[in-house]
Design an enzyme around this catalytic site. Sequence first.
Site, PDB file in Angstrom:
ATOM      1  N   SER A  85     -51.476  36.821 -48.013  1.00 48.62           N
ATOM      2  CA  SER A  85     -50.929  35.716 -48.809  1.00 48.62           C
ATOM      3  C   SER A  85     -50.866  36.091 -50.288  1.00 48.62           C
ATOM      4  O   SER A  85     -50.056  35.538 -51.039  1.00 48.62           O
ATOM      5  CB  SER A  85     -51.778  34.456 -48.630  1.00 48.62           C
ATOM      6  OG  SER A  85     -53.093  34.655 -49.125  1.00 48.62           O
ATOM      7  N   LEU A 107     -30.699  39.300 -38.491  1.00 52.06           N
ATOM      8  CA  LEU A 107     -31.415  39.132 -39.752  1.00 52.06           C
ATOM      9  C   LEU A 107     -32.007  37.735 -39.897  1.00 52.06           C
ATOM     10  O   LEU A 107     -33.153  37.567 -40.337  1.00 52.06           O
ATOM     11  CB  LEU A 107     -30.457  39.429 -40.910  1.00 52.06           C
ATOM     12  CG  LEU A 107     -31.004  39.253 -42.333  1.00 52.06           C
ATOM     13  CD1 LEU A 107     -32.192  40.173 -42.586  1.00 52.06           C
ATOM     14  CD2 LEU A 107     -29.893  39.507 -43.347  1.00 52.06           C
ATOM     15  N   ARG A 109     -33.107  35.781 -37.796  1.00 54.11           N
ATOM     16  CA  ARG A 109     -34.262  35.505 -36.943  1.00 54.11           C
ATOM     17  C   ARG A 109     -35.563  35.664 -37.730  1.00 54.11           C
ATOM     18  O   ARG A 109     -36.612  35.184 -37.299  1.00 54.11           O
ATOM     19  CB  ARG A 109     -34.271  36.431 -35.726  1.00 54.11           C
ATOM     20  CG  ARG A 109     -33.119  36.163 -34.766  1.00 54.11           C
ATOM     21  CD  ARG A 109     -33.309  36.919 -33.450  1.00 54.11           C
ATOM     22  NE  ARG A 109     -32.205  36.637 -32.540  1.00 54.11           N
ATOM     23  CZ  ARG A 109     -31.227  37.494 -32.253  1.00 54.11           C
ATOM     24  NH1 ARG A 109     -31.227  38.684 -32.806  1.00 54.11           N
ATOM     25  NH2 ARG A 109     -30.272  37.166 -31.414  1.00 54.11           N
ATOM     26  N   HIS A 110     -35.488  36.350 -38.850  1.00 52.28           N
ATOM     27  CA  HIS A 110     -36.646  36.503 -39.735  1.00 52.28           C
ATOM     28  C   HIS A 110     -36.628  35.324 -40.706  1.00 52.28           C
ATOM     29  O   HIS A 110     -35.982  35.366 -41.749  1.00 52.28           O
ATOM     30  CB  HIS A 110     -36.565  37.840 -40.477  1.00 52.28           C
ATOM     31  CG  HIS A 110     -36.590  39.024 -39.570  1.00 52.28           C
ATOM     32  ND1 HIS A 110     -37.747  39.677 -39.220  1.00 52.28           N
ATOM     33  CD2 HIS A 110     -35.590  39.664 -38.915  1.00 52.28           C
ATOM     34  CE1 HIS A 110     -37.471  40.663 -38.399  1.00 52.28           C
ATOM     35  NE2 HIS A 110     -36.159  40.690 -38.206  1.00 52.28           N
ATOM     36  N   ARG A 111     -37.340  34.270 -40.386  1.00 49.55           N
ATOM     37  CA  ARG A 111     -37.239  33.026 -41.140  1.00 49.55           C
ATOM     38  C   ARG A 111     -38.351  32.845 -42.165  1.00 49.55           C
ATOM     39  O   ARG A 111     -38.104  32.409 -43.290  1.00 49.55           O
ATOM     40  CB  ARG A 111     -37.268  31.826 -40.171  1.00 49.55           C
ATOM     41  CG  ARG A 111     -36.104  31.768 -39.212  1.00 49.55           C
ATOM     42  CD  ARG A 111     -34.767  31.732 -39.913  1.00 49.55           C
ATOM     43  NE  ARG A 111     -34.651  30.667 -40.885  1.00 49.55           N
ATOM     44  CZ  ARG A 111     -33.638  30.542 -41.745  1.00 49.55           C
ATOM     45  NH1 ARG A 111     -32.662  31.428 -41.749  1.00 49.55           N
ATOM     46  NH2 ARG A 111     -33.595  29.543 -42.586  1.00 49.55           N
ATOM     47  N   GLN A 119     -21.801  33.817 -46.829  1.00 47.79           N
ATOM     48  CA  GLN A 119     -20.371  33.525 -46.919  1.00 47.79           C
ATOM     49  C   GLN A 119     -19.920  32.766 -45.676  1.00 47.79           C
ATOM     50  O   GLN A 119     -20.171  33.185 -44.552  1.00 47.79           O
ATOM     51  CB  GLN A 119     -19.594  34.840 -47.030  1.00 47.79           C
ATOM     52  CG  GLN A 119     -18.102  34.676 -47.222  1.00 47.79           C
ATOM     53  CD  GLN A 119     -17.410  36.024 -47.276  1.00 47.79           C
ATOM     54  OE1 GLN A 119     -17.569  36.840 -46.380  1.00 47.79           O
ATOM     55  NE2 GLN A 119     -16.666  36.250 -48.341  1.00 47.79           N
ATOM     56  N   GLN A 121     -17.447  31.183 -42.888  1.00 42.29           N
ATOM     57  CA  GLN A 121     -16.144  31.338 -42.241  1.00 42.29           C
ATOM     58  C   GLN A 121     -15.446  29.993 -42.073  1.00 42.29           C
ATOM     59  O   GLN A 121     -14.287  29.949 -41.674  1.00 42.29           O
ATOM     60  CB  GLN A 121     -16.315  32.006 -40.870  1.00 42.29           C
ATOM     61  CG  GLN A 121     -16.668  33.468 -40.933  1.00 42.29           C
ATOM     62  CD  GLN A 121     -16.808  34.081 -39.555  1.00 42.29           C
ATOM     63  OE1 GLN A 121     -17.049  33.383 -38.573  1.00 42.29           O
ATOM     64  NE2 GLN A 121     -16.659  35.399 -39.471  1.00 42.29           N
ATOM     65  N   ARG A 210     -44.528  40.153 -48.550  1.00 40.19           N
ATOM     66  CA  ARG A 210     -45.126  40.123 -47.212  1.00 40.19           C
ATOM     67  C   ARG A 210     -44.039  40.068 -46.137  1.00 40.19           C
ATOM     68  O   ARG A 210     -44.103  40.788 -45.133  1.00 40.19           O
ATOM     69  CB  ARG A 210     -46.052  38.919 -47.078  1.00 40.19           C
ATOM     70  CG  ARG A 210     -46.702  38.791 -45.709  1.00 40.19           C
ATOM     71  CD  ARG A 210     -47.593  37.564 -45.633  1.00 40.19           C
ATOM     72  NE  ARG A 210     -48.331  37.513 -44.382  1.00 40.19           N
ATOM     73  CZ  ARG A 210     -49.269  36.609 -44.104  1.00 40.19           C
ATOM     74  NH1 ARG A 210     -49.580  35.683 -45.005  1.00 40.19           N
ATOM     75  NH2 ARG A 210     -49.897  36.634 -42.948  1.00 40.19           N
ATOM     76  N   ARG A 219     -37.913  46.527 -38.062  1.00 38.90           N
ATOM     77  CA  ARG A 219     -36.522  46.991 -38.049  1.00 38.90           C
ATOM     78  C   ARG A 219     -36.336  48.417 -38.554  1.00 38.90           C
ATOM     79  O   ARG A 219     -35.201  48.914 -38.582  1.00 38.90           O
ATOM     80  CB  ARG A 219     -35.667  46.057 -38.914  1.00 38.90           C
ATOM     81  CG  ARG A 219     -35.689  44.600 -38.463  1.00 38.90           C
ATOM     82  CD  ARG A 219     -35.047  44.397 -37.108  1.00 38.90           C
ATOM     83  NE  ARG A 219     -34.951  42.974 -36.763  1.00 38.90           N
ATOM     84  CZ  ARG A 219     -34.306  42.514 -35.696  1.00 38.90           C
ATOM     85  NH1 ARG A 219     -33.712  43.344 -34.860  1.00 38.90           N
ATOM     86  NH2 ARG A 219     -34.273  41.218 -35.439  1.00 38.90           N
TER      87      ARG A 219
END
Length: 254
Positions: A85, A107, A109-111, A119, A121, A210, A219
Amino acid sequence: MKVQLMAHTQLSDKFRSELGLHNLRATDGQAVALTAIRTCYSPGKPSEIVANEGARYFGKAASDGEGGTDADRLIRHIMRSKHLSTVEHLTFTFTVEGVSRALLAQLTRHRVGFSFSVQSQRYVRMGSGDKSGGFDYVTPATITDEKVAPSNDFGPAYVERTATEYFEDAMHDAQHAYDRLRRAGVPPEDARAVLPQAAACSLVMTANLRALLDFYGKRRKGRGAQAEITDLAEELRKEVVAVEPWTDQFFEEA
């Protein structure tokens, strides 16, 4: 793909003027990290920690034999003990351009610890005659000019073609389908349904240290991630390490 660091954690002018950091070997990020770490374990006030303890930590060599200053030693100890932390206070904002919607799906999914502005659509029209000039796309590295084996399924008139040709034809067909739907009066938010996962997009992304280390650990090359997001992970690492060199070892250990 183009990745650029737009902003990162820096000390305020007022706080900096009270610290005397000009005589110490420390980045702003290290000063923030040390303040957070020592706040947890010191009776001192956060506003006074670097001023009172900076010379001790930034002015002496690391006592663990791993190099750097004693602040580096302390940060290593904290990171390895998973008191993470304390490095969430360091944030980095990036501009990311020319990545596929397939990468975007992975990407986002990493919240935890991430913020995204992407951008749209729906509001950015992707027609050939619009300001965008049509949608750009990202070609996976595995799609090459190597020949595609012929198949009887295509009939006697089948002509052998390359994977690149098939891919580019698919992108061309998707653009035509989008343009036709728009000319038929279908709004962009619905016409976009025919756009492929290869369609390129841009975004602004902010993440704390972190979260970035966790992302990189999952990744980075050799962990089974798709090539495009692996490339993104390396670009993010380069941008962070360029302004906070002491973080490099933690990316390596992630």
